[in-house]
Design a protein around this motif. Structure first.
Motif, PDB file in Angstrom:
ATOM      1  N   THR A 109      10.800   3.343   1.756  1.00 22.67           N
ATOM      2  CA  THR A 109       9.850   2.759   2.696  1.00 22.67           C
ATOM      3  C   THR A 109       8.847   1.860   1.982  1.00 22.67           C
ATOM      4  OG1 THR A 109      10.007   4.678   4.167  1.00 22.67           O
ATOM      5  CG2 THR A 109       8.016   3.327   4.348  1.00 22.67           C
ATOM      6  N   VAL A 110       8.534   0.722   2.618  1.00 19.60           N
ATOM      7  CA  VAL A 110       7.486  -0.176   2.125  1.00 19.60           C
ATOM      8  C   VAL A 110       6.485  -0.407   3.249  1.00 19.60           C
ATOM      9  CG1 VAL A 110       6.945  -2.520   1.330  1.00 19.60           C
ATOM     10  CG2 VAL A 110       8.973  -1.334   0.445  1.00 19.60           C
ATOM     11  N   VAL A 111       5.186  -0.346   2.908  1.00 21.26           N
ATOM     12  CA  VAL A 111       4.116  -0.649   3.864  1.00 21.26           C
ATOM     13  C   VAL A 111       3.229  -1.712   3.234  1.00 21.26           C
ATOM     14  CG1 VAL A 111       2.176   0.231   5.210  1.00 21.26           C
ATOM     15  CG2 VAL A 111       4.159   1.700   4.777  1.00 21.26           C
ATOM     16  N   ILE A 112       2.933  -2.778   3.999  1.00 24.24           N
ATOM     17  CA  ILE A 112       2.136  -3.899   3.499  1.00 24.24           C
ATOM     18  C   ILE A 112       0.903  -4.089   4.386  1.00 24.24           C
ATOM     19  CG2 ILE A 112       2.124  -6.334   2.841  1.00 24.24           C
ATOM     20  CD1 ILE A 112       5.166  -6.233   2.717  1.00 24.24           C
TER      21      ILE A 112
ATOM     22  N   TYR B  21      -0.867  -3.616   9.495  1.00 21.37           N
ATOM     23  CA  TYR B  21       0.132  -3.295   8.483  1.00 21.37           C
ATOM     24  C   TYR B  21       1.536  -3.565   9.012  1.00 21.37           C
ATOM     25  CZ  TYR B  21      -3.720  -0.630   6.404  1.00 21.37           C
ATOM     26  OH  TYR B  21      -4.930  -0.248   5.865  1.00 21.37           O
ATOM     27  N   SER B  22       2.445  -3.954   8.100  1.00 24.45           N
ATOM     28  CA  SER B  22       3.863  -4.015   8.443  1.00 24.45           C
ATOM     29  C   SER B  22       4.580  -2.915   7.680  1.00 24.45           C
ATOM     30  CB  SER B  22       4.468  -5.388   8.094  1.00 24.45           C
ATOM     31  OG  SER B  22       4.388  -5.650   6.700  1.00 24.45           O
ATOM     32  N   LEU B  23       5.649  -2.348   8.300  1.00 32.33           N
ATOM     33  CA  LEU B  23       6.393  -1.239   7.718  1.00 32.33           C
ATOM     34  C   LEU B  23       7.880  -1.563   7.730  1.00 32.33           C
ATOM     35  CD1 LEU B  23       3.999  -0.080   9.835  1.00 32.33           C
ATOM     36  CD2 LEU B  23       4.608   2.048   8.738  1.00 32.33           C
ATOM     37  N   TYR B  24       8.581  -1.163   6.673  1.00 31.18           N
ATOM     38  CA  TYR B  24       9.997  -1.441   6.502  1.00 31.18           C
ATOM     39  C   TYR B  24      10.673  -0.131   6.098  1.00 31.18           C
ATOM     40  CZ  TYR B  24       7.607  -5.911   5.946  1.00 31.18           C
ATOM     41  OH  TYR B  24       6.773  -6.998   6.117  1.00 31.18           O
ATOM     42  N   TYR B  25      11.633   0.335   6.949  1.00 31.77           N
ATOM     43  CA  TYR B  25      12.235   1.655   6.756  1.00 31.77           C
ATOM     44  C   TYR B  25      13.723   1.568   6.401  1.00 31.77           C
ATOM     45  CZ  TYR B  25       8.180   3.814   9.140  1.00 31.77           C
ATOM     46  OH  TYR B  25       6.926   4.248   9.503  1.00 31.77           O
ATOM     47  N   HIS B  26      14.214   2.672   5.830  1.00 34.92           N
ATOM     48  CA  HIS B  26      15.640   2.918   5.572  1.00 34.92           C
ATOM     49  C   HIS B  26      16.225   1.977   4.523  1.00 34.92           C
ATOM     50  CE1 HIS B  26      15.171   5.399   9.081  1.00 34.92           C
ATOM     51  NE2 HIS B  26      14.942   4.363   9.851  1.00 34.92           N
ATOM     52  N   LEU B  27      15.382   1.510   3.601  1.00 36.63           N
ATOM     53  CA  LEU B  27      15.851   0.594   2.568  1.00 36.63           C
ATOM     54  C   LEU B  27      16.785   1.309   1.586  1.00 36.63           C
ATOM     55  CD1 LEU B  27      12.501  -1.266   1.791  1.00 36.63           C
ATOM     56  CD2 LEU B  27      14.313  -1.957   3.374  1.00 36.63           C
ATOM     57  N   ASP B  28      17.669   0.540   1.004  1.00 38.85           N
ATOM     58  CA  ASP B  28      18.584   1.083  -0.004  1.00 38.85           C
ATOM     59  C   ASP B  28      17.941   1.072  -1.386  1.00 38.85           C
ATOM     60  OD1 ASP B  28      21.387   1.988  -0.644  1.00 38.85           O
ATOM     61  OD2 ASP B  28      21.278   0.217  -1.941  1.00 38.85           O
ATOM     62  N   SER B  29      17.058   0.107  -1.606  1.00 44.98           N
ATOM     63  CA  SER B  29      16.338   0.014  -2.877  1.00 44.98           C
ATOM     64  C   SER B  29      15.050  -0.767  -2.667  1.00 44.98           C
ATOM     65  CB  SER B  29      17.189  -0.667  -3.942  1.00 44.98           C
ATOM     66  OG  SER B  29      17.517  -1.989  -3.558  1.00 44.98           O
ATOM     67  N   LEU B  30      14.091  -0.569  -3.585  1.00 42.89           N
ATOM     68  CA  LEU B  30      12.798  -1.241  -3.502  1.00 42.89           C
ATOM     69  C   LEU B  30      12.703  -2.350  -4.549  1.00 42.89           C
ATOM     70  CD1 LEU B  30      10.324   1.764  -3.090  1.00 42.89           C
ATOM     71  CD2 LEU B  30      11.578   0.500  -1.321  1.00 42.89           C
ATOM     72  N   GLY B  31      11.966  -3.402  -4.210  1.00 40.89           N
ATOM     73  CA  GLY B  31      11.745  -4.499  -5.141  1.00 40.89           C
ATOM     74  C   GLY B  31      10.280  -4.714  -5.442  1.00 40.89           C
ATOM     75  N   VAL B  32       9.415  -3.789  -4.980  1.00 44.40           N
ATOM     76  CA  VAL B  32       7.971  -3.907  -5.182  1.00 44.40           C
ATOM     77  C   VAL B  32       7.405  -2.547  -5.540  1.00 44.40           C
ATOM     78  CG1 VAL B  32       7.634  -5.895  -3.654  1.00 44.40           C
ATOM     79  CG2 VAL B  32       7.626  -3.580  -2.685  1.00 44.40           C
ATOM     80  N   LYS B  33       6.145  -2.547  -5.953  1.00 50.59           N
ATOM     81  CA  LYS B  33       5.460  -1.294  -6.234  1.00 50.59           C
ATOM     82  C   LYS B  33       4.069  -1.320  -5.613  1.00 50.59           C
ATOM     83  CE  LYS B  33       3.965  -2.952 -10.788  1.00 50.59           C
ATOM     84  NZ  LYS B  33       3.978  -2.663 -12.248  1.00 50.59           N
TER      85      LYS B  33
ATOM     86  N   VAL C 279       0.821  -1.216   0.000  1.00 49.41           N
ATOM     87  CA  VAL C 279       0.000   0.000   0.000  1.00 49.41           C
ATOM     88  C   VAL C 279       0.854   1.265   0.000  1.00 49.41           C
ATOM     89  CG1 VAL C 279      -2.019  -1.086   1.047  1.00 49.41           C
ATOM     90  CG2 VAL C 279      -0.225  -0.116   2.520  1.00 49.41           C
ATOM     91  N   MET C 280       2.176   1.110   0.166  1.00 52.52           N
ATOM     92  CA  MET C 280       3.092   2.238   0.038  1.00 52.52           C
ATOM     93  C   MET C 280       4.470   1.711  -0.328  1.00 52.52           C
ATOM     94  SD  MET C 280       4.199   5.265   2.756  1.00 52.52           S
ATOM     95  CE  MET C 280       2.629   6.110   2.681  1.00 52.52           C
TER      96      MET C 280
ATOM     97  N   ILE D 215      10.928 -11.150  -1.493  1.00 47.87           N
ATOM     98  CA  ILE D 215      11.850 -10.025  -1.319  1.00 47.87           C
ATOM     99  C   ILE D 215      11.154  -8.736  -1.748  1.00 47.87           C
ATOM    100  CG2 ILE D 215      14.032  -9.000  -2.075  1.00 47.87           C
ATOM    101  CD1 ILE D 215      15.138 -11.814  -2.416  1.00 47.87           C
ATOM    102  N   ILE D 216      11.134  -7.747  -0.858  1.00 44.77           N
ATOM    103  CA  ILE D 216      10.463  -6.480  -1.149  1.00 44.77           C
ATOM    104  C   ILE D 216      11.464  -5.335  -1.336  1.00 44.77           C
ATOM    105  CG2 ILE D 216       8.340  -7.138   0.038  1.00 44.77           C
ATOM    106  CD1 ILE D 216       9.311  -5.497   2.456  1.00 44.77           C
ATOM    107  N   GLY D 217      12.729  -5.583  -1.035  1.00 45.69           N
ATOM    108  CA  GLY D 217      13.753  -4.563  -1.186  1.00 45.69           C
ATOM    109  C   GLY D 217      15.045  -5.013  -0.536  1.00 45.69           C
ATOM    110  N   LYS D 218      15.998  -4.078  -0.475  1.00 44.49           N
ATOM    111  CA  LYS D 218      17.277  -4.365   0.180  1.00 44.49           C
ATOM    112  C   LYS D 218      17.561  -3.307   1.229  1.00 44.49           C
ATOM    113  CE  LYS D 218      19.242  -6.898  -3.707  1.00 44.49           C
ATOM    114  NZ  LYS D 218      20.356  -7.028  -4.671  1.00 44.49           N
TER     115      LYS D 218
END
Length: 329
Positions: free
Chosen positions: A255-258, A265-277, A244-245, A287-290
């Protein structure tokens, strides 16, 4: 032991306790000539965790209209004062079994005092008059970590900035986390950690003091779990859900929000790159990012956070059978 009587009936609930991870779950059952209820709920817990109630209602008459069944959960203190109230959502509705399977969860503040509390469940069984019963809850003592973090000038500016863009990003995320889509039931069984690393550099609800480069300080809560992992480490979805983000933010970087369940919801911060949209569906372990050190970060790490009905909640509880489905038939 006898717990309580349902209002307007002489039915009783019978309780059986068993331990799961850091909480205790309780099973309860009762029935009358029209329907029966089987439920499980979090009877013992800690500040910062959550209480879940899984309730299944089954009508005696297989032709009973199932769509008129609803319920609410009210978390209250020892005096009966309401602390929070949420609606149950349907997990499944079976016409063949004439049953409605429901779940509700409420997040507890990490500032909540230890003591005796209760859950009031108010429900409308198959279009009948509203009924209610109370379930006892014990909140145990918990000591949270404390931490002092020195910020350089760059991070001080990020932390103290009140730019319109930052305010807009905060409001946007808050709006996302407050949304409750009752159809968003993607995973009920236990989640998995978002990385294989077990090295945690900060814990949930630690009491933080930031030391700014200008000599000032500020105190805050750390509402997630930090994993100290190198930049470029794969980060995986903790459970099945909908993206959703997926964007870059001033404070939290990439940032990724699922969305996993209604209001969860789960949130993932400070990623170097994203693997989802945004809008993409993912499974647990995808894998949603690195990992990285984008946004306000003093070094490479992953910040993993869970939000329930707009409130931060301890992610660790979702690594256990939080919805009481592991023993379902």
């Amino acid at each position: 032991m006898i717990l309580s009587k349902l209002r307007k009936t002489t039915l009783v609930i019978i309780i059986m306790l068993f331990a799961i991870v850091t909480t205790f779950a309780t099973n309860a059952t009762f029935s009358n000539t029209d329907y029966s209820i089987v439920l499980a709920y979090t009877e013992k817990t800690y500040p910062g965790d959550a209480i879940f109630v899984h309730m299944a209602l089954t009508a005696t008459n297989k032709k009973t209209a199932l769509e008129n069944t609803s319920a609410t959960l009210t978390f209250q203190d020892e005096t009966g004062k309401k602390i929070d109230k949420v609606n149950f959502f349907n997990i499944s509705v079976s016409k063949a079994k004439a049953s409605v399977d429901m779940l509700a969860g409420v997040a507890l503040s990490s500032w909540l005092k230890a003591g005796l509390y209760s859950i009031k469940v108010t429900y409308t069984p198959f279009g009948s008059s509203p009924m209610e019963f109370d379930l006892p809850v014990t909140v145990n003592e918990k000591t949270f970590d404390t931490e002092v973090i020195a910020l350089n000038e760059t991070n001080t500016n990020i932390r103290t900035s009140e730019s319109p863009t930052k305010v807009q990003q905060v409001n946007k995320l808050s709006k996302v986390l407050m949304k409750t889509d009752t159809n968003a039931v993607y995973q009920l069984n236990r989640f998995s950690a978002p990385t294989t690393s077990t090295r945690r550099t900060d814990t949930y609800a630690s009491r933080r003091t930031f030391e700014y480069s200008n000599g000032k300080t500020a105190t805050t809560l750390h509402i997630g779990i930090d994993y100290g992992i190198p930049t470029g480490t794969p980060v995986t979805s903790c459970a099945a859900g909908k993206i959703v983000m997926a964007e870059n933010r001033i404070t939290t970087g990439w940032t990724v929000v699922i969305e996993h369940l209604p209001g969860l919801y789960s949130l993932y911060y400070h990623l170097d790159s994203l693997g989802v949209k945004e809008g993409q569906m993912v499974k647990m372990g995808d894998i949603i990012g690195k990992s990285g050190a984008t946004g306000l970060a003093t070094g490479p790490h992953l910040h993993w956070q869970m939000s329930l009905n707009g409130q931060a909640v301890n992610p660790d509880i979702f690594l256990s059978d939080f919805a009481f489905v592991d023993n379902d038939d």
